[in-house]
Design a protein around this motif. Structure first.
Motif, PDB file in Angstrom:
ATOM      1  N   ASN A 181       8.988  -3.378  -1.072  1.00  0.00           N
ATOM      2  CA  ASN A 181       8.246  -2.155  -0.754  1.00  0.00           C
ATOM      3  C   ASN A 181       9.153  -0.940  -0.547  1.00  0.00           C
ATOM      4  OD1 ASN A 181       5.557  -3.358  -0.618  1.00  0.00           O
ATOM      5  ND2 ASN A 181       6.323  -4.420   1.194  1.00  0.00           N
ATOM      6  N   PHE A 184       8.050   2.414  -1.909  1.00  0.00           N
ATOM      7  CA  PHE A 184       6.730   2.812  -1.412  1.00  0.00           C
ATOM      8  C   PHE A 184       6.547   4.325  -1.518  1.00  0.00           C
ATOM      9  CE2 PHE A 184       4.204   3.621   2.646  1.00  0.00           C
ATOM     10  CZ  PHE A 184       2.986   3.405   2.034  1.00  0.00           C
ATOM     11  N   HIS A 195      -0.174  -0.553  -1.478  1.00  0.00           N
ATOM     12  CA  HIS A 195       0.527   0.553  -0.843  1.00  0.00           C
ATOM     13  C   HIS A 195      -0.446   1.625  -0.366  1.00  0.00           C
ATOM     14  CE1 HIS A 195       4.668  -0.348  -2.893  1.00  0.00           C
ATOM     15  NE2 HIS A 195       4.347  -1.190  -1.941  1.00  0.00           N
ATOM     16  N   HIS A 198      -1.977   0.424   2.850  1.00  0.00           N
ATOM     17  CA  HIS A 198      -1.017   0.484   3.957  1.00  0.00           C
ATOM     18  C   HIS A 198      -0.866   1.911   4.473  1.00  0.00           C
ATOM     19  CE1 HIS A 198       2.400  -0.732   6.405  1.00  0.00           C
ATOM     20  NE2 HIS A 198       3.065   0.308   5.930  1.00  0.00           N
TER      21      HIS A 198
END
Length: 301
Positions: A181, A184, A195, A198
């Motif tokens: 990640n 990201f 993503h 999140h």
């Protein structure tokens, strides 16, 4: 020979005088620079007389600006600790900024209020939105102009995506990461659903913190039956009073005269002086050079 000797001595005397002058000039410059760097600026009005203390919060609330937690808290401490200050007023004109800086300021203002048992008021000029409103709710009462912009209780994370454009012009993104990640929110890579979720969860957490701070500060004065209140919308000052986001129409002079009962205004706002600005620019130039050197030798980040 005698004339030549006297001319040589005169030239040497002039050189010594010039060197002395240059050294004194440099000494004066360094004394001024030290004073400018260490001086925070003193309040111009006699603080022994009863007065209303003013702390300005203007522009973007960010760690690198004068509306940072460092500057605002230092000014607020001086205002609360002055026994001649009958009340403290936050004079706000800001579109918002960092929720972290706003949270630090809000917490410290509430602590200072409880410690010194001194009233805190917020007076809004053009705007008090987002992080600025986060700070304003620490005040006992919020005063606005009828045309002020108030609210925007929400959080955002912005960016760009260039993947479609890169495909059209034939550019290939080569990104190597250690950690699945680490890339990201990279604007040159496609955004994955994982993503996105999140990031949305992070925003929701910060938004919830914002809402709790507003509810704590405003209490029963809020119109709880309006779900749009915490949706990120903003309103005029007159509407804000009707919604419970603000308490009353009023400006700084009105609050000092009618609420604090001390017409004399003393500005405690901390500003960056010339020396600090020069030092910051000089340090930024050195730092930029160091960063470029590091990136040239260390491409990983």
């Amino acid at each position: 020979m005698e004339k030549l000797l006297f001319a040589t001595l005169e030239e040497q005397r002039l050189r010594r005088r010039w060197r002395t002058f240059v050294r004194l000039a440099w000494l004066a410059f360094f004394i001024f620079l030290v004073w400018a760097l260490t001086s925070r600026g003193s309040v111009g009005t006699d603080k022994l007389a009863p007065h209303t203390a003013v702390v300005e919060i203007k522009g973007e609330i960010d760690s690198g600006n004068e509306s940072s937690a460092e500057f605002v808290i230092a000014a607020a401490k001086a205002a609360f600790e002055d026994p001649s200050a009958q009340g403290v007023v936050l004079l706000i004109n800001s579109p918002g900024g960092s929720p972290v800086q706003a949270g630090i300021i809000n917490d410290e203002l509430r602590r200072l209020k409880a410690k010194h048992k001194k009233p805190l008021y917020a007076v809004v000029e053009e705007s008090c939105a987002s992080a600025a409103y986060y700070i304003a709710v620490s005040a006992d009462r919020i005063f606005v102009d009828k045309a002020s912009i108030v609210g925007s209780i929400g959080v955002l994370m912005e960016g760009w995506g260039f993947t479609g454009l890169m495909e059209k012009i034939g550019v290939e993104r080569r990104l190597l990461t250690a950690g699945e990640n680490k890339g990201f929110l990279d604007p040159f890579s496609p955004q994955t659903e994982r993503h996105r979720l999140h990031a949305q969860q992070m925003l929701d957490v910060v938004h919830k913190q914002f809402i709790e701070v507003v509810k704590t500060g405003r209490g029963k004065r809020l119109k709880a039956d309006m779900p749009e209140l915490f949706s990120g919308l903003f309103w005029t000052g007159q509407q804000a009073v009707e919604l419970g986001l603000a308490d009353q129409i009023g400006n700084l002079d009105f609050v000092a005269r009618e609420v604090v009962k001390a017409e004399e205004l003393v500005d405690y706002t901390r500003h960056e002086n010339i020396g600090q600005k020069l030092a910051k620019r000089f340090g930024a130039a050195i730092g930029e050079g160091a960063v470029k050197a590091l990136r040239a030798t260390q491409p990983l980040r």
